[in-house]
Design an enzyme around this catalytic site. Structure first.
Site, PDB file in Angstrom:
ATOM      1  N   GLY B 118       2.053  94.301 110.942  1.00  0.00           N
ATOM      2  CA  GLY B 118       2.096  93.273 109.898  1.00  0.00           C
ATOM      3  C   GLY B 118       3.529  92.906 109.588  1.00  0.00           C
ATOM      4  O   GLY B 118       4.159  92.138 110.296  1.00  0.00           O
ATOM      5  N   PHE B 251      -8.947 101.494 114.222  1.00  0.00           N
ATOM      6  CA  PHE B 251     -10.320 101.111 114.570  1.00  0.00           C
ATOM      7  C   PHE B 251     -10.387  99.704 115.161  1.00  0.00           C
ATOM      8  O   PHE B 251     -11.343  99.356 115.846  1.00  0.00           O
ATOM      9  CB  PHE B 251     -11.232 101.166 113.334  1.00  0.00           C
ATOM     10  CG  PHE B 251     -11.227 102.478 112.599  1.00  0.00           C
ATOM     11  CD1 PHE B 251     -10.900 103.665 113.242  1.00  0.00           C
ATOM     12  CD2 PHE B 251     -11.578 102.538 111.252  1.00  0.00           C
ATOM     13  CE1 PHE B 251     -10.910 104.882 112.561  1.00  0.00           C
ATOM     14  CE2 PHE B 251     -11.600 103.748 110.566  1.00  0.00           C
ATOM     15  CZ  PHE B 251     -11.255 104.912 111.211  1.00  0.00           C
ATOM     16  N   GLY B 252      -9.400  98.875 114.855  1.00  0.00           N
ATOM     17  CA  GLY B 252      -9.425  97.506 115.328  1.00  0.00           C
ATOM     18  C   GLY B 252      -8.294  96.720 114.686  1.00  0.00           C
ATOM     19  O   GLY B 252      -7.416  97.300 114.039  1.00  0.00           O
ATOM     20  N   ARG B 387      19.109 100.786  99.379  1.00  0.00           N
ATOM     21  CA  ARG B 387      19.327 101.771 100.441  1.00  0.00           C
ATOM     22  C   ARG B 387      20.597 101.445 101.241  1.00  0.00           C
ATOM     23  O   ARG B 387      21.381 102.338 101.567  1.00  0.00           O
ATOM     24  CB  ARG B 387      18.112 101.804 101.370  1.00  0.00           C
ATOM     25  CG  ARG B 387      18.300 102.728 102.528  1.00  0.00           C
ATOM     26  CD  ARG B 387      17.082 102.767 103.435  1.00  0.00           C
ATOM     27  NE  ARG B 387      16.125 103.739 102.968  1.00  0.00           N
ATOM     28  CZ  ARG B 387      14.919 103.909 103.502  1.00  0.00           C
ATOM     29  NH1 ARG B 387      14.522 103.143 104.493  1.00  0.00           N
ATOM     30  NH2 ARG B 387      14.100 104.834 103.053  1.00  0.00           N
ATOM     31  N   TYR B 446       5.859 108.800  91.525  1.00  0.00           N
ATOM     32  CA  TYR B 446       6.696 108.208  92.562  1.00  0.00           C
ATOM     33  C   TYR B 446       8.084 108.822  92.428  1.00  0.00           C
ATOM     34  O   TYR B 446       8.765 108.627  91.424  1.00  0.00           O
ATOM     35  CB  TYR B 446       6.733 106.701  92.323  1.00  0.00           C
ATOM     36  CG  TYR B 446       7.322 105.884  93.453  1.00  0.00           C
ATOM     37  CD1 TYR B 446       6.491 105.267  94.388  1.00  0.00           C
ATOM     38  CD2 TYR B 446       8.695 105.707  93.565  1.00  0.00           C
ATOM     39  CE1 TYR B 446       7.029 104.495  95.412  1.00  0.00           C
ATOM     40  CE2 TYR B 446       9.230 104.944  94.595  1.00  0.00           C
ATOM     41  CZ  TYR B 446       8.397 104.332  95.507  1.00  0.00           C
ATOM     42  OH  TYR B 446       8.909 103.566  96.527  1.00  0.00           O
TER      43      TYR B 446
END
Lengths: 529, 529
Positions: B118, B251-252, B387, B446
């Site tokens: 993505g 899975f796909g 960062r 977090y």
């Protein structure tokens, strides 16, 4: 004692007001009263058990009769006629997780089929027996019915899976909490059954469906124990809880259920508003949901259901005054009754009242205060008793339900109602629907249909089969789910492929295979195998 | 152009205020600046592609470099050092579902591994290449980035799976809607990636996690297409959406995503309250969630994070005045900063303001209005740029996160922070945590940790490995999920069994086997295979 051939406890019943009888006779003709079988005759028809002799297995005939059927209309006709067909060969009453492990071992050793059983309230054939060469044992969870622990910091309660609705709420209320899960079957259905069938309760708008409540628990399978720890949320891969939810006894036996509970609210109020017609009423619901107004329940009866409910209410004189008043305010023959709940702190309920007012005005709603709302709340679990009252008059009643997106609500409702009204030539069927369980995306549609019995049980059942098939096909071919709250069971299994897809059905078969390689758990339920 | 060895677009960056540099030097010592590799040198190190020659496969070396790593700290060190290890053999850019079907056929024919990709923002190694005898092809979804349709009746939007956050929101906002999904990675991550990794956004309190948004869509697998129709809810068996959610490309390939969207709210406001200490601040959060106060986000920094954030803010003078003021009101060295959002209609936001006031008072909170809240909102997606700023000073920063029930929040937080602080002998690690994504049952935690680089890349990476393992073990052995929002990827896969159980892991393996019998899809991710 619980009725063996009807709903609920024998000490409770409901009468049909005379006005309702007349009303039905006008719309669907005179009822045909069929003769009931006796419990003794049914017990006498129970065949010899094929179950092994074992201290965990009870083969008493009456107990086998009482576990053979659920609460669907064909189940009802079976119990009334005495034509049961199949009975379990025995019933287990596990007391704890170890008993369940032992029952699974026993099933392996003796090659038994097992049917996990909660309250026996399925209306889709979940717990019915499928013809099998194996002995079939029903596993009745009713002895595992306790609140095991309550974490008042995290608001998590742990229950034995066989705890029925009233015991869930009573044990929580004693400590100031509620689960808030109130399906129509509340009196008898169990927390494990709610998870296994993906149940939804009347106040899902506040408390969520069982999917949102189910935080974890224990699950016994032929392949071992699956303990699902509780987390508020997780992104650690697919959610296994969501595979247990809706598993309908195919993958294993739910033994402990951990649920998210809520402190009892300061205030709760149910009220009724009438709208001039269905369009206005549904637009109000959609607006309330999409604008995130914090209601705790919302239900709109269509015009026929509204009319039917006002007839069923009795109190002819006061209802007639109400209708005259509503008529003056533009709520006439097409008027729709909306019942809604507001639950929360005093501040919250007040704020919600303020927030819905402009929407009521916009859609021309007429508030009638809390009298009808309170009556709804008092009678909210009594509807199932009506089936017996109708039966005495020679009528049968069934319900079916679906859910769809807002853009498709009217289309689907019209098609489903038409499929029932026109399902059988020359037979009048009285059909009405309400919308409930409102979401931003859409809502559920819950349709009730009433018709007079035929001359005998066989042809009455044939009518139901035709109508059920017509409506189920209509639902799946027109963008509805085959069930929003009743589950799949055996009755809906043939219709599941449309929404799950061929690949999805194969996936569920593979998951079955994973947990239950010899298909000993509730065969025929969920999957059409 | 997007950075190849850091976060975001090259035209954006963030400077570390001088005060922050001094602060870090005091707590963890002087940074050690390591030399960066050049893009040209990395491109020169790319081995010959093993991919078949095909119009769908791009084997350009720079493109292969740019798809080799995600955004975890080891990925960052790899890109900075130039020691990439493995590269994909090629990259596909499907334009439509047919291309994806063709790519799957190609993978079958040529025996290829495929990695669905993505935004490449994984911080857990999701899209990294696992050593394989097969050629490895990354399937970059970025060309499928459009709003395909919007149903304004049901509030369902259909997107190409490769649509990144800003394009999701821009396309919806143009029509008056929002999805409301704002993970830290929003700038680059995609809607398909959010589904695949079970993402959660900063305003999940109002809009839900991606699980609540994902209504259906299309999914291409080696065994065929799975179309998931949209229903507002369903009880028709296990929910297959919940198996796709978190499937992490195993899975796909998700091709189309249908999501539940919301009309843009009339008002939105972010504000900051300080509490005297962690106990008071977390009690406030728990009370707000358990009393169902309609906030849209809630985040509390612990005392060290509060102190660190005030240092990072720059504006030394105004911060110092603020701290003096807070000190007079009993918020001293242990003070904790809480940022919260209120979103809704004017009536709703006003009602929410009223409802939280008594809780603020009860837990001794000091409201500071919207100035710091607005600053948070302006900078909400900028943290990842930090960062690079720290790297320039010789420091590395990483984050990790979990979620747990309220009764365990303090215990888990303390143990995780200790595991990092004491993880490496004689090395100072600066550790701080915030609580966010608040639920009735618990919340997420977090944690950020910063340490100075070692003398070279290899030993810096070794430090990270030690700390990551210490913290991950601590999480799973103390009632936390291995991830609340980052997913499993390859980095968390070894820690998954504790929460899923042996039987649960086997189940996931069987589901893999169902969709991808030859294990060609993203091997090594999710499952430790």
């Amino acid at each position: 004692m619980r009725r063996w051939n009807g709903w609920g406890d024998e000490s409770n019943s409901m009468d049909l007001p005379a006005s309702a009888g007349e009303f039905l006779q006008n719309v669907i003709g005179k009822g045909v009263v069929l003769a009931d079988a006796s419990l003794a005759s049914v017990i006498a028809s129970v065949p010899k058990s094929r179950a092994p002799i074992h201290k965990l297995i009870n083969t008493n005939e009456e107990i086998r009769v009482r576990h053979a059927k659920g609460q669907s209309l064909p189940d009802y006709l079976a119990t009334r006629s005495g034509h049961f067909g199949l009975f379990p060969d025995g019933v287990c009453y596990p007391e704890n997780n170890q008993d369940i492990k032992d029952i699974l071992l026993l099933a392996k050793e003796y090659n038994l089929d097992l049917i996990p059983y909660g309250g026996g309230t399925s209306v889709a054939g979940h717990i019915n027996i499928k013809q099998s060469e194996r002995a079939v044992i029903t596993v009745d969870m009713s002895h595992m019915n306790r609140l095991i622990s309550l974490d008042t910091d995290s608001n998590i309660a742990t229950f034995g899976a066989g705890t029925p609705g009233p015991m869930v709420e009573a044990q929580l209320r004693a400590k100031g909490y509620t689960l808030g899960h109130f399906p129509q079957s509340f009196e008898l259905s169990t927390i494990g059954g709610w998870v296994a069938s993906r149940s939804s309760g009347q106040q899902s708008l506040r408390y969520g469906r069982i999917e949102q409540m189910f935080a974890g628990g224990s699950f016994e399978t032929f392949e071992g124990t699956l303990d699902l720890p509780t987390f508020p949320a997780s992104s650690a891969g697919p959610d296994i809880r969501e595979i247990i939810l809706g598993s309908e006894g195919r993958f294993g036996i739910i033994t402990e259920v951990k649920v998210r509970v809520t402190k009892l609210a300061e205030q709760e109020k149910f009220s009724v508003i009438f709208f001039p017609d269905w369009q206005m009423a549904t637009k109000f619901c959609k607006a309330a949901a999409q604008n995130k107004i914090s209601l705790s329940m919302l239900r709109v009866s269509n015009a026929v259901e509204t009319q039917t409910q006002l007839k069923l209410a009795g109190h002819e004189k006061s209802i007639s005054y109400l209708e005259k008043y509503l008529s003056l305010r533009n709520c006439k023959s097409q008027k729709c009754m909306l019942t809604f709940g507001i639950t929360g702190s005093k501040q919250q309920t007040k704020a919600t009242q303020t927030q819905i007012k402009p929407f009521i005005k916009q859609y021309q709603g007429i508030s009638t205060g809390s009298m009808l709302g309170n009556r709804w709340a008092q009678n909210r679990f009594k509807f199932p008793y009506l089936r017996d009252a109708l039966w005495q008059q020679g009528y049968v009643v069934d319900t079916l339900e679906t859910a769809t997106d807002w853009h498709n609500v009217d289309n689907l409702l019209n098609k489903v109602e038409t499929s029932l009204k026109q399902g059988i030539e020359n037979k009048n069927v009285h059909v009405f629907t309400h919308l409930s369980h409102v979401y931003g995306q859409g809502c559920s549609l819950y349709t009730t249909y009433v018709f007079s019995c035929e001359k005998d049980y066989k042809s009455t059942l044939a009518c139901w089969k035709t109508l059920k098939h017509e409506a189920s096909s209509t639902i799946i071919n027109n963008g509805g789910t085959i069930s929003h709250q009743h589950g799949v069971g055996k009755d809906h299994a043939p219709y599941l492929e449309v929404e799950k897809g061929i690949l999805g059905i194969k996936l569920l078969e593979n998951i079955c295979q994973h947990f239950d390689p010899n298909k000993q758990l509730n065969p025929g339920t969920l999957l059409n195998d």
